[in-house]
Design an enzyme around this catalytic site. Structure first.
Site, PDB file in Angstrom:
ATOM      1  N   HIS A 249      -0.616  -9.469  21.974  1.00  0.00           N
ATOM      2  CA  HIS A 249      -0.830  -8.018  22.068  1.00  0.00           C
ATOM      3  C   HIS A 249      -1.760  -7.568  20.954  1.00  0.00           C
ATOM      4  CE1 HIS A 249       1.977  -7.244  18.763  1.00  0.00           C
ATOM      5  NE2 HIS A 249       2.952  -7.875  19.393  1.00  0.00           N
TER       6      HIS A 249
ATOM      7  N   HIS B  97      -1.288  -8.781  17.407  1.00  0.00           N
ATOM      8  CA  HIS B  97      -1.752 -10.155  17.145  1.00  0.00           C
ATOM      9  C   HIS B  97      -3.278 -10.191  17.073  1.00  0.00           C
ATOM     10  CE1 HIS B  97       2.006 -11.137  19.687  1.00  0.00           C
ATOM     11  NE2 HIS B  97       2.348 -11.271  18.422  1.00  0.00           N
TER      12      HIS B  97
ATOM     13  N   CYS C 220      19.036 -12.048  10.866  1.00  0.00           N
ATOM     14  CA  CYS C 220      18.289 -11.310  11.892  1.00  0.00           C
ATOM     15  C   CYS C 220      17.500 -12.326  12.711  1.00  0.00           C
ATOM     16  CB  CYS C 220      17.345 -10.288  11.250  1.00  0.00           C
ATOM     17  SG  CYS C 220      16.259  -9.531  12.484  1.00  0.00           S
TER      18      CYS C 220
ATOM     19  N   CYS D  31      13.629 -11.717  12.995  1.00  0.00           N
ATOM     20  CA  CYS D  31      12.939 -12.066  11.737  1.00  0.00           C
ATOM     21  C   CYS D  31      13.107 -13.540  11.409  1.00  0.00           C
ATOM     22  CB  CYS D  31      13.537 -11.340  10.534  1.00  0.00           C
ATOM     23  SG  CYS D  31      13.154  -9.624  10.382  1.00  0.00           S
TER      24      CYS D  31
ATOM     25  N   CYS E  38      18.804  -4.418  10.599  1.00  0.00           N
ATOM     26  CA  CYS E  38      17.635  -5.082  10.007  1.00  0.00           C
ATOM     27  C   CYS E  38      16.611  -4.009   9.606  1.00  0.00           C
ATOM     28  CB  CYS E  38      17.008  -6.038  11.020  1.00  0.00           C
ATOM     29  SG  CYS E  38      15.342  -6.529  10.556  1.00  0.00           S
TER      30      CYS E  38
ATOM     31  N   HIS F 209      13.579  -4.501  12.162  1.00  0.00           N
ATOM     32  CA  HIS F 209      13.803  -4.297  13.601  1.00  0.00           C
ATOM     33  C   HIS F 209      14.803  -3.191  13.917  1.00  0.00           C
ATOM     34  CE1 HIS F 209      12.018  -8.329  13.365  1.00  0.00           C
ATOM     35  NE2 HIS F 209      11.399  -7.927  14.449  1.00  0.00           N
TER      36      HIS F 209
ATOM     37  N   LYS G 208       5.644   0.208  14.727  1.00  0.00           N
ATOM     38  CA  LYS G 208       4.952  -1.079  14.811  1.00  0.00           C
ATOM     39  C   LYS G 208       4.930  -1.499  16.268  1.00  0.00           C
ATOM     40  CE  LYS G 208       5.204  -5.881  13.335  1.00  0.00           C
ATOM     41  NZ  LYS G 208       6.093  -6.965  13.690  1.00  0.00           N
TER      42      LYS G 208
ATOM     43  N   LYS H 100       7.081  -6.324  20.854  1.00  0.00           N
ATOM     44  CA  LYS H 100       7.747  -6.501  22.128  1.00  0.00           C
ATOM     45  C   LYS H 100       9.090  -5.769  22.117  1.00  0.00           C
ATOM     46  CE  LYS H 100       9.165  -9.929  25.433  1.00  0.00           C
ATOM     47  NZ  LYS H 100       9.757 -11.239  25.610  1.00  0.00           N
TER      48      LYS H 100
HETATM   49  N1  MSP Z   1       5.488 -16.698  13.529  1.00  0.00           N
HETATM   50  C1  MSP Z   1       5.502 -15.818  12.430  1.00  0.00           C
HETATM   51  C2  MSP Z   1       4.373 -16.127  11.475  1.00  0.00           C
HETATM   52  C3  MSP Z   1       4.393 -17.519  10.924  1.00  0.00           C
HETATM   53  S1  MSP Z   1       3.004 -17.825   9.948  1.00  0.00           S
HETATM   54  C4  MSP Z   1       3.321 -19.246   9.199  1.00  0.00           C
HETATM   55  C5  MSP Z   1       5.330 -14.380  12.929  1.00  0.00           C
HETATM   56  N2  MSP Z   1       4.822 -14.240  14.137  1.00  0.00           N
HETATM   57  S2  MSP Z   1       4.557 -12.842  14.871  1.00  0.00           S
HETATM   58  O1  MSP Z   1       3.943 -13.175  16.114  1.00  0.00           O
HETATM   59  O2  MSP Z   1       5.749 -12.077  14.924  1.00  0.00           O
HETATM   60  O3  MSP Z   1       3.602 -12.027  13.984  1.00  0.00           O
HETATM   61  C6  MSP Z   1       2.450 -12.624  13.493  1.00  0.00           C
HETATM   62  C7  MSP Z   1       1.598 -11.628  12.774  1.00  0.00           C
HETATM   63  O4  MSP Z   1       1.201 -10.607  13.645  1.00  0.00           O
HETATM   64  C8  MSP Z   1       2.288 -10.992  11.581  1.00  0.00           C
HETATM   65  O5  MSP Z   1       1.377 -11.035  10.490  1.00  0.00           O
HETATM   66  C9  MSP Z   1       2.462  -9.586  11.984  1.00  0.00           C
HETATM   67  O6  MSP Z   1       2.328  -8.700  10.920  1.00  0.00           O
HETATM   68  C10 MSP Z   1       1.296  -9.421  12.943  1.00  0.00           C
HETATM   69  N3  MSP Z   1       1.581  -8.336  13.828  1.00  0.00           N
HETATM   70  C11 MSP Z   1       2.475  -8.301  14.847  1.00  0.00           C
HETATM   71  N4  MSP Z   1       2.510  -7.020  15.309  1.00  0.00           N
HETATM   72  C12 MSP Z   1       1.655  -6.250  14.589  1.00  0.00           C
HETATM   73  C13 MSP Z   1       1.180  -4.959  14.682  1.00  0.00           C
HETATM   74  N5  MSP Z   1       1.654  -4.090  15.536  1.00  0.00           N
HETATM   75  N6  MSP Z   1       0.152  -4.604  13.853  1.00  0.00           N
HETATM   76  C14 MSP Z   1      -0.469  -5.508  13.023  1.00  0.00           C
HETATM   77  N7  MSP Z   1      -0.032  -6.718  12.919  1.00  0.00           N
HETATM   78  C15 MSP Z   1       1.149  -7.057  13.530  1.00  0.00           C
HETATM   79  O7  MSP Z   1       5.633 -13.469  12.192  1.00  0.00           O
END
Ligand code: MSP
Length: 535
Positions: A41, A44, A149, A152, A168, A171, A328, A331
């Protein structure tokens, strides 16, 4: 190769101070690896686009760059998502990981490697670092009771949770009570070592305010953390006690080492550009991360590396969140925006530009469709797109459609030099919005130069030729400077002003020096590069 250095240090290349010569510098940058319980999304895409642009910027500087991204595929969260989908964890992750690969292709992400934590090279690296930390005496068995959590994949103490209800803090939902025999990483032993290391590397975490948050976590006291579970199967077994699988963060963080060949007999796993081994690429130059994973990256990770006798990374660039409706995007919140839908609306480069330019990296940004269109219209349609169109029109009418040469002493030369220096400075501190804003100063000044001289009203002749040469030269420099953000649009500008080859093959700082547009080539108008949009 010629390099210039500024007074800020050897990594800060500007055109202002004397030149040094050195070999191509290696630059290793990573994104977080994304959990495969959700499809890609905008949140990411945000970090991945920043990483891509930083990568392309360093390629323009002539660096030998390795850009890594990938997927995080173990842990309870994934196991549960697989169960909900009625698939085995492996089949489930195999079905989602390609969606990330595909999404990054569509976003024109130039990653050199894509690592999945279910790959053998990753498992080998995790086994190696675990064994090293265990042999160093920093991993020990203990009984753990705690509040966990699952989203997390972290234990929390009650005072870290939102009360009442043990919610949390990320979340905002209740954590779960777990009790089990776990191996622990003795993080508490690393407080002083971490603070010493950061004192010696004061700019390692960018931006500063995010770095201060991480230092606050360390100063607040560090607790040992659990690194293994016996209650789940979907993970990498501890080499010395395989009934335990390693806790998700110990596993995930090691991807950054695995991808450069750590823990492997040969240099397998050095990525698609295959050059160099672990020692050549480590320590990484930047881990790009979101503010929610600072504790794991800036506290756990350097401590784990120190324990294993490995140097911590050189830098972390910590981003805020893209919010949607004030929350934020995630999902769990149900407010995700699919980045691929936005490409259809504003074009790929319009979307990339918005992501890079609209939010200062490190701060939260509020995503709205109206904001996206407003930014697109003002900077791309009305400024860059308009400049390109009017230059092509006037060259067509007054210069027979053939590009003319710039004036070596044009007032725009100084503006271009400042724009370049400021663009360098912006990328140097991982602030793409500042870098782009610096480039836009040149675009605005060039529009201003045209308005001041009104070549469209003048008779064809040397004066018109000079002014149009200035504008074409400014566009040449702009095309190079915006290439990291908008690779396709930059190439289109490059070709329309009659340049040949790939704009991405230009090398800075030399290519940004004023006066290189040779003229004598066809300038083409073409369709509007960024057609104006209505909301
Ligand atoms: N799998 C772990 C990271 C492990 S790295 C060794 C994780 N994954 S995640 O898919 O939940 O998130 C990955 C990254 O995407 C995080 O840095 C998180 O901050 C970023 N984002 C997820 N949603 C976001 C937003 N809405 N805005 C900006 N970045 C965000 O955490």
């Amino acid at each position: 190769m010629v390099r210039t250095v500024s007074i800020n240090g050897p990594d800060h290349r500007t055109s202002s101070v004397g030149a040094v010569t050195d070999a191509a510098k290696r630059f290793y940058v990573t994104t977080p690896i994304y959990y495969v319980n959700a499809e890609p999304h905008l949140g990411h895409a945000y970090t991945t686009i920043i990483g891509d642009a930083l990568t392309r910027w360093h390629r323009l500087l002539g660096d030998d760059v390795k850009f890594l991204t990938g997927t995080d595929e173990h842990g309870l969260k994934i196991q549960q998502a697989a169960e909900a989908a009625g698939l085995s964890p492996q089949d489930f992750t195999d079905s989602i990981a390609p969606k990330f690969v595909e999404a990054w292709k569509r976003l024109n992400i130039a990653n050199d490697d894509f690592i999945r934590t279910t790959e053998p090279r990753h498992k080998a690296a995790v086994a190696e670092i675990l064994q090293r930390c265990y042999d160093a005496g920093d991993i020990e068995l203990d009984v753990f009771q705690g509040l966990y959590c699952v989203p997390c994949e972290l234990y929390y103490s009650e005072d870290e949770l939102i009360q009442p209800g043990n919610l949390c803090p990320i979340h905002q939902r209740p954590v779960e009570y777990f009790e089990e025999e776990n191996y622990f990483f003795r993080l508490s032993r690393f407080e002083d070592r971490l603070l010493d290391w950061y004192a010696k590397h004061p700019t390692a975490m960018k931006p500063e305010h995010r770095g201060n948050e991480a230092l606050g976590l360390i100063r607040g006291g560090l607790r040992d953390f659990s690194i293994s579970r016996t209650s789940i199967q979907w993970g990498i077994p501890l080499p010395w006690d395989p009934k335990h699988v390693t806790y998700v963060w110990f596993d995930a963080l090691t991807n950054y080492l695995a991808a450069v060949g750590y823990g492997q007999a040969s240099d397998a796993g050095t990525g698609t550009n295959g050059n160099g081994s672990y020692e050549d690429w480590w320590p990484a130059d930047y881990h790009l991360i979101g503010k929610d994973i600072v504790r794991q990256h800036c506290v756990y990770w350097p401590a784990m590396l120190m324990s294993a006798g490995i140097e911590p990374p050189k830098g972390w660039a910590i981003g805020g969140w893209l919010l949607s409706g004030g929350e934020k995007m995630s999902k769990t919140s149900g407010n995700v925006v699919n980045p691929l839908d936005l490409i259809d609306e504003v074009g790929l480069d319009g979307f990339r530009y918005y992501v890079l330019a609209d939010t200062a990296y490190g701060n939260d940004g509020d995503f709205t469709y109206e904001g996206l269109v407003a930014r697109y219209n003002s900077d791309l349609a009305n400024n860059l797109g308009n400049l390109l169109a009017r230059v092509a029109t006037v060259v067509g009418k007054k210069c027979d459609g053939v590009g003319t040469r710039p004036d070596p002493s044009s007032p725009l030369a100084a503006v271009a030099a400042t724009a370049y220096t400021d663009t360098v400075a912006g990328w140097d501190i991982v602030q793409p919005s500042r870098a782009l804003d610096a480039t836009w100063q040149l675009i605005r000044a060039t529009n201003g130069h045209l308005e001041a001289n009104e070549p469209w009203k003048a008779e064809p002749g040397p004066d018109v030729d000079r002014v149009m040469g200035d504008a074409l030269e400014a566009l040449r420099i702009v095309a190079i400077l915006v290439q990291p953000a908008m690779p396709d649009a930059a190439q289109a500008v490059w070709e329309r002003i009659g340049m040949t080859g790939q704009v991405g093959d230009q090398r800075l700082p030399d290519a940004a020096a004023w006066g290189q547009y040779a003229g004598g080539v066809a300038v083409t108008k073409g369709d509007a590069l960024f057609p104006r949009l209505t909301v």
